[in-house]
Design a protein around this motif. Structure first.
Motif, short mmCIF file in Angstrom:
data_model
loop_
_atom_site.label_atom_id
_atom_site.label_comp_id
_atom_site.label_asym_id
_atom_site.label_seq_id
_atom_site.Cartn_x
_atom_site.Cartn_y
_atom_site.Cartn_z
N LEU A 207 1.05 -1.41 -0.10
CA LEU A 207 0.07 -0.05 0.13
C LEU A 207 0.64 1.29 0.03
O LEU A 207 0.51 2.25 -0.84
N GLY A 208 1.88 1.26 0.74
CA GLY A 208 2.81 2.36 0.95
C GLY A 208 3.55 2.55 -0.18
O GLY A 208 3.55 3.93 -0.84
N SER A 209 3.84 1.66 -1.03
CA SER A 209 4.58 1.79 -2.41
C SER A 209 3.76 2.25 -3.44
O SER A 209 4.20 3.14 -4.29
N TYR A 210 2.38 1.55 -3.39
CA TYR A 210 1.47 1.99 -4.33
C TYR A 210 1.27 3.51 -4.13
O TYR A 210 1.24 4.37 -5.26
N ALA A 211 1.04 4.12 -2.92
CA ALA A 211 0.89 5.58 -2.83
C ALA A 211 1.80 6.24 -3.20
O ALA A 211 1.66 7.45 -4.07
N VAL A 212 3.26 5.88 -3.13
CA VAL A 212 4.46 6.78 -3.57
C VAL A 212 4.61 6.72 -4.76
O VAL A 212 4.62 7.74 -5.56
N ILE A 213 4.37 5.55 -5.64
CA ILE A 213 4.45 5.58 -7.09
C ILE A 213 3.24 6.18 -7.55
O ILE A 213 3.48 6.92 -8.92
N ARG A 214 2.19 6.05 -7.30
CA ARG A 214 0.94 6.73 -7.84
C ARG A 214 1.16 8.36 -7.61
O ARG A 214 0.83 9.08 -8.55
N ASP A 215 1.57 8.86 -6.73
CA ASP A 215 1.70 10.37 -6.35
C ASP A 215 2.95 10.48 -7.12
O ASP A 215 2.89 11.96 -7.48
N ALA A 216 4.00 9.92 -7.25
CA ALA A 216 5.14 10.40 -8.28
C ALA A 216 4.69 10.35 -9.65
O ALA A 216 5.54 11.19 -10.42
N SER A 217 4.09 9.39 -10.04
CA SER A 217 4.05 9.32 -11.49
C SER A 217 2.80 9.19 -12.24
O SER A 217 2.50 9.21 -13.28
#
Length: 223
Positions: A207-217
């Protein structure tokens, strides 16, 4: 560090006599509060961030956790006790010797200390970038998520270093939270309970990785 985790047999946590004393209720109430509070906070925080990354409208709106009082409470009730707990562990604990605990447990102990150091560094970094500016009034609550998205989507030399650092921080926090939860909750529980805690740790990382990647890209999953 806090005892060795064994997933052999019934997947319960094996704790030495010294570690058992360390975790007795009368002596370790503050440490238990810090450890379990941190583990619960990590799961809750990454879940909220993943939901907002997936469903939040553009531009992002302010939420209760971006209010200055919420940031202060998180610092005082979660991060300060956890950092004091971590400092005590670094002063006191060493990874078990391989001959006493086995190569697997020794490797996990070393990895846990590295992850704990990464979490502490990430906490100071994240606080300096967003939490302190919010508390000090340098940025408004409604600007926190846009500022975070701008940081995560930035690149240096064509590489998203900030986003990569956040993914590492999420991974370290998920690992440390899972290890602490296993030691403090799963010592006398069933194998299924221990596996459920591990599954929650993996879920927190995803979930945390998804949030970071989603916000970043941008969009990862279709609407």
């Amino acid at each position: 560090m806090l005892g060795a985790v064994s997933l052999k047999g019934d997947a319960r946590v094996e704790v030495s006599s010294s570690d058992s004393a360390r975790f007795s209720p009368g002596l370790t109430l503050g440490g238990r509060f810090a450890a379990l509070g941190f583990a619960g906070f990590v799961l809750l925080h990454v879940s909220c961030e993943a939901w907002r990354a997936r469903f939040e409208s553009v531009p992002p709106a302010a939420h209760v956790e971006t209010a200055p009082i919420s940031a202060v409470l998180a610092l005082v009730l979660i991060w300060l006790p956890f950092l004091l707990f971590a400092a005590a562990e670094f002063r006191r604990a060493r990874p078990s010797e391989p001959k006493l605990s086995g190569d697997r447990e020794h490797a996990l102990g070393v990895l846990e200390r590295v992850a704990l150091a990464v979490v502490c560094a990430f906490a100071f970094w994240h606080t300096a970038e967003l939490t302190w500016p919010l508390v000090s009034g340098n940025i408004a609550a409604e600007d926190v998520r846009p500022e975070l998205i701008a940081l995560l989507s930035s690149t240096r030399f064509g590489v998203p270093l900030t986003a990569a650092g956040y993914v590492c921080g999420v991974g370290a926090a998920s690992f440390v939270g899972t290890r602490l939860a296993l030691r403090l909750l799963a010592r006398r529980k069933s194998r299924a309970f221990s596996r459920a805690l591990v599954a929650l740790g993996v879920l927190a990382y995803l979930l945390g990785s998804y949030a970071v990647i989603r916000d970043a890209s941008g969009v990862i999953l279709p609407p």
